[in-house]
Design an enzyme around this catalytic site. Structure first.
Site, mmCIF file in Angstrom:
data_model
loop_
_atom_site.group_PDB
_atom_site.id
_atom_site.type_symbol
_atom_site.label_atom_id
_atom_site.label_comp_id
_atom_site.label_asym_id
_atom_site.label_seq_id
_atom_site.Cartn_x
_atom_site.Cartn_y
_atom_site.Cartn_z
ATOM 1 N N MET A 94 33.085 50.959 53.551
ATOM 2 C CA MET A 94 32.648 49.561 53.608
ATOM 3 C C MET A 94 33.817 48.610 53.860
ATOM 4 O O MET A 94 33.965 47.604 53.175
ATOM 5 C CB MET A 94 31.936 49.184 52.310
ATOM 6 C CG MET A 94 30.764 50.068 51.985
ATOM 7 S SD MET A 94 29.508 50.088 53.277
ATOM 8 C CE MET A 94 28.229 51.028 52.458
ATOM 9 N N LEU A 97 37.672 47.993 60.179
ATOM 10 C CA LEU A 97 38.975 48.393 60.708
ATOM 11 C C LEU A 97 39.195 47.637 62.013
ATOM 12 O O LEU A 97 38.325 47.642 62.888
ATOM 13 C CB LEU A 97 38.997 49.908 60.940
ATOM 14 C CG LEU A 97 38.897 50.742 59.652
ATOM 15 C CD1 LEU A 97 38.577 52.192 59.962
ATOM 16 C CD2 LEU A 97 40.169 50.624 58.831
ATOM 17 N N ASN A 111 31.245 56.953 62.981
ATOM 18 C CA ASN A 111 30.654 56.248 61.848
ATOM 19 C C ASN A 111 29.166 56.547 61.786
ATOM 20 O O ASN A 111 28.520 56.730 62.818
ATOM 21 C CB ASN A 111 30.852 54.736 62.059
ATOM 22 C CG ASN A 111 30.212 53.903 60.955
ATOM 23 O OD1 ASN A 111 30.413 54.157 59.763
ATOM 24 N ND2 ASN A 111 29.432 52.901 61.340
ATOM 25 N N HIS A 113 25.645 54.858 60.674
ATOM 26 C CA HIS A 113 25.057 53.548 60.368
ATOM 27 C C HIS A 113 23.574 53.746 60.046
ATOM 28 O O HIS A 113 22.872 54.456 60.779
ATOM 29 C CB HIS A 113 25.224 52.600 61.567
ATOM 30 C CG HIS A 113 24.675 51.243 61.279
ATOM 31 N ND1 HIS A 113 25.333 50.352 60.457
ATOM 32 C CD2 HIS A 113 23.522 50.646 61.653
ATOM 33 C CE1 HIS A 113 24.598 49.256 60.344
ATOM 34 N NE2 HIS A 113 23.501 49.405 61.061
ATOM 35 N N GLU A 151 36.577 48.575 68.692
ATOM 36 C CA GLU A 151 36.943 47.305 68.052
ATOM 37 C C GLU A 151 35.734 46.419 67.740
ATOM 38 O O GLU A 151 35.849 45.452 67.003
ATOM 39 C CB GLU A 151 37.986 46.550 68.908
ATOM 40 C CG GLU A 151 37.497 45.989 70.226
ATOM 41 C CD GLU A 151 37.269 47.040 71.311
ATOM 42 O OE1 GLU A 151 37.523 48.247 71.077
ATOM 43 O OE2 GLU A 151 36.821 46.646 72.403
ATOM 44 N N ALA A 183 17.526 61.389 58.002
ATOM 45 C CA ALA A 183 18.323 61.122 59.207
ATOM 46 C C ALA A 183 19.834 61.292 58.985
ATOM 47 O O ALA A 183 20.457 62.174 59.579
ATOM 48 C CB ALA A 183 18.008 59.723 59.730
ATOM 49 N N GLU A 184 20.426 60.485 58.121
ATOM 50 C CA GLU A 184 21.894 60.481 58.008
ATOM 51 C C GLU A 184 22.482 61.851 57.694
ATOM 52 O O GLU A 184 23.417 62.312 58.359
ATOM 53 C CB GLU A 184 22.346 59.486 56.937
ATOM 54 C CG GLU A 184 22.010 58.056 57.269
ATOM 55 C CD GLU A 184 22.548 57.087 56.231
ATOM 56 O OE1 GLU A 184 23.709 57.187 55.844
ATOM 57 O OE2 GLU A 184 21.784 56.197 55.807
HETATM 58 C C1 GAR Z 1 24.950 55.111 53.860
HETATM 59 O O1 GAR Z 1 23.603 54.737 53.964
HETATM 60 C C2 GAR Z 1 25.694 54.726 55.113
HETATM 61 O O2 GAR Z 1 24.954 54.883 56.282
HETATM 62 C C3 GAR Z 1 25.959 53.278 54.857
HETATM 63 O O3 GAR Z 1 26.269 53.195 53.484
HETATM 64 C C4 GAR Z 1 25.656 54.283 52.786
HETATM 65 C C5 GAR Z 1 26.731 55.055 52.063
HETATM 66 O O4 GAR Z 1 26.182 56.057 51.254
HETATM 67 N N1 GAR Z 1 27.023 52.785 55.696
HETATM 68 C C6 GAR Z 1 27.065 51.563 56.201
HETATM 69 O O5 GAR Z 1 26.225 50.727 55.988
HETATM 70 C C7 GAR Z 1 28.280 51.297 57.090
HETATM 71 N N2 GAR Z 1 28.029 50.169 57.930
HETATM 72 P P1 GAR Z 1 27.039 57.297 50.763
HETATM 73 O O6 GAR Z 1 28.328 56.759 50.132
HETATM 74 O O7 GAR Z 1 26.154 57.940 49.717
HETATM 75 O O8 GAR Z 1 27.311 58.199 51.921
#
Ligand code: GAR
Length: 203
Positions: A94, A97, A111, A113, A151, A183-184
């Site tokens: 969070m 960069l 990354n 998202h 960037e 998904a993630e």
């Molecule tokens: C996740 O949902 C990730 O996609 C999001 O924060 C969460 C972190 O969870 N990232 C963002 O929003 C970046 N822009 P985690 O620490 O359990 O992986």
């Protein structure tokens, strides 16, 4: 002969469930990369415990100790250089960069998202805010995106995306959980393998 693997650093700030998905995928989905370093910008990040449990080296870099954004980024760059890192994965990192950092690693930073870019992305869209925005807009489908980092916040080339249905009774928390599970945690390891493989091939 052991096959060469891309040396991966994962940058984290919080719970680290995406880091856990990567750790769990090592040796199965991820065959061409190995996580050798986890860097947190928060000392209390639970992700650090996950890394320690997996015997992965950790480091904490706090912006307030560095004095400036530039010094913060330089400290991270020093760690990445010292560990011969090939691929940098932002997994719930969070902090923004700047170009000072991103320009040093073209196509070497990825990354995850929690939305389908170009929806609900860019400055201010992170964590639960992304899901609040998706629900407020009333989209019926959301999802996650893994992309290269440049960037422009959330503006780099897309590697993988996966859609997730929104339910009528979703809260930001329930939606966040489903987007992570469906998904993630699936596309991040796949993308890490894709990029690691291409790094090894070109080396
Ligand atoms: C996740 O949902 C990730 O996609 C999001 O924060 C969460 C972190 O969870 N990232 C963002 O929003 C970046 N822009 P985690 O620490 O359990 O992986």
């Amino acid at each position: 002969m052991t096959e060469k693997k891309a040396r991966i650093a994962v940058l984290v700030s919080g719970g680290g469930t995406n880091l856990q998905a990567l750790i769990d995928a090592q040796g199965s989905v991820i065959r061409h990369g190995e996580i050798v370093l986890v860097i947190a910008n928060k000392a209390e990040a639970y992700a650090l415990t996950r890394a320690e449990n997996a015997n992965i080296e950790t480091a904490v870099v706090l912006k307030k100790d560095c004095g400036s954004q530039l010094a913060f980024e330089d400290r991270i760059i020093d760690l990445l250089t010292a560990h011969n890192i090939d691929l940098i994965v932002l997994a719930g990192f969070m902090a923004i960069l700047s170009e000072h950092f991103t320009s040093k690693y073209p196509k070497r930073i990825i990354n995850v998202h929690p939305a389908l870019i170009p929806s609900f992305c860019g400055k201010g869209y992170y964590g639960l805010y992304v899901h609040e925005a998706a629900l407020a807009y009333g989209v019926k489908v959301t999802g996650a995106t893994v992309h290269f980092v440049n960037e422009i916040p959330d503006g780099g080339e897309i590697i993988l995306q996966k859609a997730v249905s929104v339910r009528a009774n979703d809260t930001p928390e329930s939606l966040q959980k489903r987007v992570m599970q469906q998904a993630e945690w699936k596309i991040l390891p796949k993308a890490v393998e894709l990029v690691s493989k291409s790094i090894i091939k070109e080396s």
